[in-house]
Design a protein around this motif. Structure first.
Motif, PDB file in Angstrom:
ATOM      1  N   UNK A 172      -7.303  34.951  42.593  1.00  0.00           N
ATOM      2  CA  UNK A 172      -7.708  33.917  41.644  1.00  0.00           C
ATOM      3  C   UNK A 172      -7.309  34.395  40.262  1.00  0.00           C
ATOM      4  N   UNK A 173      -6.510  33.579  39.584  1.00  0.00           N
ATOM      5  CA  UNK A 173      -6.065  33.945  38.250  1.00  0.00           C
ATOM      6  C   UNK A 173      -6.190  32.744  37.321  1.00  0.00           C
ATOM      7  N   UNK A 174      -6.298  33.025  36.051  1.00  0.00           N
ATOM      8  CA  UNK A 174      -6.382  31.955  35.064  1.00  0.00           C
ATOM      9  C   UNK A 174      -5.052  31.214  35.003  1.00  0.00           C
ATOM     10  N   UNK A 175      -5.120  29.893  35.026  1.00  0.00           N
ATOM     11  CA  UNK A 175      -3.926  29.063  34.885  1.00  0.00           C
ATOM     12  C   UNK A 175      -3.613  28.976  33.398  1.00  0.00           C
ATOM     13  N   UNK A 176      -2.414  29.355  33.040  1.00  0.00           N
ATOM     14  CA  UNK A 176      -2.047  29.343  31.629  1.00  0.00           C
ATOM     15  C   UNK A 176      -0.570  29.016  31.471  1.00  0.00           C
ATOM     16  N   UNK A 177      -0.192  28.685  30.279  1.00  0.00           N
ATOM     17  CA  UNK A 177       1.197  28.346  29.984  1.00  0.00           C
ATOM     18  C   UNK A 177       2.006  29.628  29.864  1.00  0.00           C
ATOM     19  N   UNK A 178       3.145  29.643  30.526  1.00  0.00           N
ATOM     20  CA  UNK A 178       4.051  30.781  30.464  1.00  0.00           C
ATOM     21  C   UNK A 178       5.296  30.331  29.714  1.00  0.00           C
ATOM     22  N   UNK A 223     -18.546  32.622  42.757  1.00  0.00           N
ATOM     23  CA  UNK A 223     -19.014  32.528  44.142  1.00  0.00           C
ATOM     24  C   UNK A 223     -17.844  32.536  45.122  1.00  0.00           C
ATOM     25  N   UNK A 224     -16.834  31.723  44.848  1.00  0.00           N
ATOM     26  CA  UNK A 224     -15.663  31.647  45.731  1.00  0.00           C
ATOM     27  C   UNK A 224     -14.919  32.981  45.732  1.00  0.00           C
ATOM     28  N   UNK A 225     -14.857  33.646  44.589  1.00  0.00           N
ATOM     29  CA  UNK A 225     -14.207  34.956  44.511  1.00  0.00           C
ATOM     30  C   UNK A 225     -14.866  35.946  45.455  1.00  0.00           C
ATOM     31  N   UNK A 226     -16.182  35.928  45.509  1.00  0.00           N
ATOM     32  CA  UNK A 226     -16.923  36.868  46.358  1.00  0.00           C
ATOM     33  C   UNK A 226     -16.649  36.613  47.833  1.00  0.00           C
ATOM     34  N   UNK A 227     -16.857  35.361  48.300  1.00  0.00           N
ATOM     35  CA  UNK A 227     -16.704  35.148  49.742  1.00  0.00           C
ATOM     36  C   UNK A 227     -15.240  35.139  50.187  1.00  0.00           C
ATOM     37  N   UNK A 228     -14.298  34.826  49.281  1.00  0.00           N
ATOM     38  CA  UNK A 228     -12.886  34.794  49.681  1.00  0.00           C
ATOM     39  C   UNK A 228     -12.225  36.167  49.622  1.00  0.00           C
ATOM     40  N   UNK A 256     -12.294  25.246  52.594  1.00  0.00           N
ATOM     41  CA  UNK A 256     -13.664  25.556  52.150  1.00  0.00           C
ATOM     42  C   UNK A 256     -13.693  25.866  50.656  1.00  0.00           C
ATOM     43  N   UNK A 257     -12.713  26.618  50.178  1.00  0.00           N
ATOM     44  CA  UNK A 257     -12.653  26.947  48.753  1.00  0.00           C
ATOM     45  C   UNK A 257     -12.508  25.680  47.915  1.00  0.00           C
ATOM     46  N   UNK A 258     -11.616  24.790  48.340  1.00  0.00           N
ATOM     47  CA  UNK A 258     -11.420  23.542  47.598  1.00  0.00           C
ATOM     48  C   UNK A 258     -12.684  22.683  47.642  1.00  0.00           C
ATOM     49  N   UNK A 259     -13.306  22.598  48.792  1.00  0.00           N
ATOM     50  CA  UNK A 259     -14.525  21.784  48.931  1.00  0.00           C
ATOM     51  C   UNK A 259     -15.665  22.357  48.097  1.00  0.00           C
TER      52      UNK A 259
END
Length: 110
Positions: free
Chosen positions: A96-102, A84-89, A41-44
């Motif tokens: 949920x985190x920011x994708x970044x270069x490590x 929105x996804x953060x709230x219902x999930x 559902x999150x992906x969709x």
């Protein structure tokens, strides 16, 4: 004077038409036992909002050894759908985190 009113109205409409929700790169992971339907559902929801799933993570075999999350994905998605996804999930304790270069640097490197 009428010209200024029409120009201001046209500018307001044009500005709204070109308003674009900022895309953010994220990684979303779910704890062990989260139903596949929730991840789906999150992906969709992200796809429907104009986002893109850039990678799916299925690390089930590593869960026991390294305590990695069993499911998740990376995506580029509009900020509004991320909220929105953060709230219902949150019911499923999704992260949920920011994708970044490590980067890893050696302590003695200059």
């Amino acid at each position: 004077m009428r010209f200024l009113t029409v120009a201001a109205a046209a500018l307001a409409v044009t500005q709204g038409a070109f308003a674009v929700d900022i895309q953010k790169a994220i990684i979303m992971t779910f704890p062990q036992g989260t139903p596949d339907s929730v991840v789906g559902r999150a992906m969709e929801d992200i796809r429907k909002a104009g986002g893109t799933i850039t990678h799916e993570y299925k690390l089930l075999k590593y869960e026991i050894l390294f305590n990695y999350p069993p499911a998740g994905f990376a995506a580029k998605a509009p900020q509004k759908i991320i909220e929105t996804v953060t709230i219902w999930s949150s019911e499923y304790h999704a992260i949920i985190e920011e994708d970044q270069i490590v980067e890893i640097s050696h302590p003695n490197a200059h």
